[in-house]
Design a protein around this motif. Structure first.
Motif: not given
Ligand code: MN
Ligand code: AMP
Ligand code: MN
Ligand code: MN
Length: 278
Positions: A6-8, A38-40, A63-65, A74-76, A190-192, A247-249
């Motif tokens: 759930l993170h790519n 994706d970021h933003d 989305v990764e905010v 931080l990334h949410i 994300a990835h705390p 994975a945050d691939y």
């Molecule tokens: Mn991130």
């Protein structure tokens, strides 16, 4: 177990694969469900969703905010969002609008350090110029021969505390969580383990995130070292958060795990996808 990733990232932000290529790689990795985060930006979701449907994979639009919380970035992650929802559309645009100005400041510092042409160089490596990222500067620094890989570019120049790190104001945490919820999504921290928070700040963040409506934290992620999983497993339980896995691939040679190929979530945790699968 269910192989949810759930993170790519894709070329719509700082990934190296197109949305379609990413989903095809995830299919080879054996995923049952995939999110593009994706970021933003939500620009890659239509293409990725199409590829996921073609390959019979459960599709989770995400989305990764980017968020500023005190001195921390931080990334949410928002999962299951409607990318057309006005709140997320305008919120993400406001973040993207700040990126070029920050990039100009990064390039100026690098120029002062004897590395000219970084803005043009990073832009040339960014298929989506509206999400110009430190990752693109990292790849430029490799190309320019300043460092041998992108990790070294962060370690020497771009990471917080390094000379070409410039502070920047992203979204606020309340706004980011509100946009995600208003678009029908689930807010995930994300990835705390990446934020270097002292225990008191960590507690404060987790309490605030929960109060704002945040529901999950990432436990198993390519952005945690495997020895950190147990720490965040215990924290997820202590605070009553659902747990996420991703994975945050970003691309070949840049990420420890390909989509779907990271370890399972600890069995004692309630996965964030239990919201959708029960
Ligand atoms: Mn991130
Ligand atoms: P930005 O949002 O432009 O500040 O870029 C953040 C991105 O840079 C993250 O999503 C990662 O892909 C990458 N990144 C941040 N910190 C590091 C680091 N220490 N090492 C490698 N990549 C990093
Ligand atoms: Mn990234
Ligand atoms: Mn990410």
């Amino acid at each position: 177990m269910d192989n949810f990733d759930l993170h790519n990232h894709s070329t719509r932000s700082d990934g190296l694969l197109s949305p379609t290529q990413l989903i095809e790689l995830a299919a080879r990795g054996g995923v049952h469900a995939i999110a593009l985060t994706d970021h933003d930006t939500t620009e890659g979701l239509a293409e990725a969703g199409e590829a996921a449907r073609r390959l019979g994979i459960v599709w989770v639009p995400g989305v990764e905010v980017s968020v500023s919380w005190g001195d921390h970035t931080l990334h949410i992650v928002g999962l299951g969002i409607d990318p057309e929802a006005p709140a997320i559309v305008s919120g993400l645009k406001s973040i993207r609008d700040g990126r070029l100005g920050r990039a100009e400041r990064v390039a100026k510092v690098l120029e002062g350090m004897g590395i000219p042409g970084a803005l043009e160089g990073a832009l040339a490596l960014a298929p989506n110029e509206s999400v110009l990222s430190r990752t693109h500067f990292g790849r430029f620094l490799v190309e320019a021969g300043a460092v041998k890989n992108t990790q070294a570019a962060f370690d020497k120049y771009l990471a917080k505390g390094k000379p070409a790190y410039v502070p920047h104001q992203w979204a606020t945490l309340p706004d980011a969580v509100a946009w995600i919820i208003a678009s029908g999504g689930t807010a995930v921290l994300a990835h705390p383990g990446r934020y270097g928070l002292k225990p008191w700040a960590r507690g404060e963040l987790l309490e605030e995130f929960r109060r704002l409506g945040g529901e999950a934290i990432e436990v198993v992620t390519g952005s945690h070292r495997p020895e950190e999983y147990a720490t965040w497993r215990d924290i997820a339980k202590e605070y009553g958060f659902l747990a996420s896995r991703g994975a945050d691939y970003h691309g070949p040679g840049e990420s420890p795990y390909e989509p779907g190929r990271l370890p399972p979530l600890p069995a004692t945790l309630a996965p964030v996808w239990s919201k959708w699968t029960q």
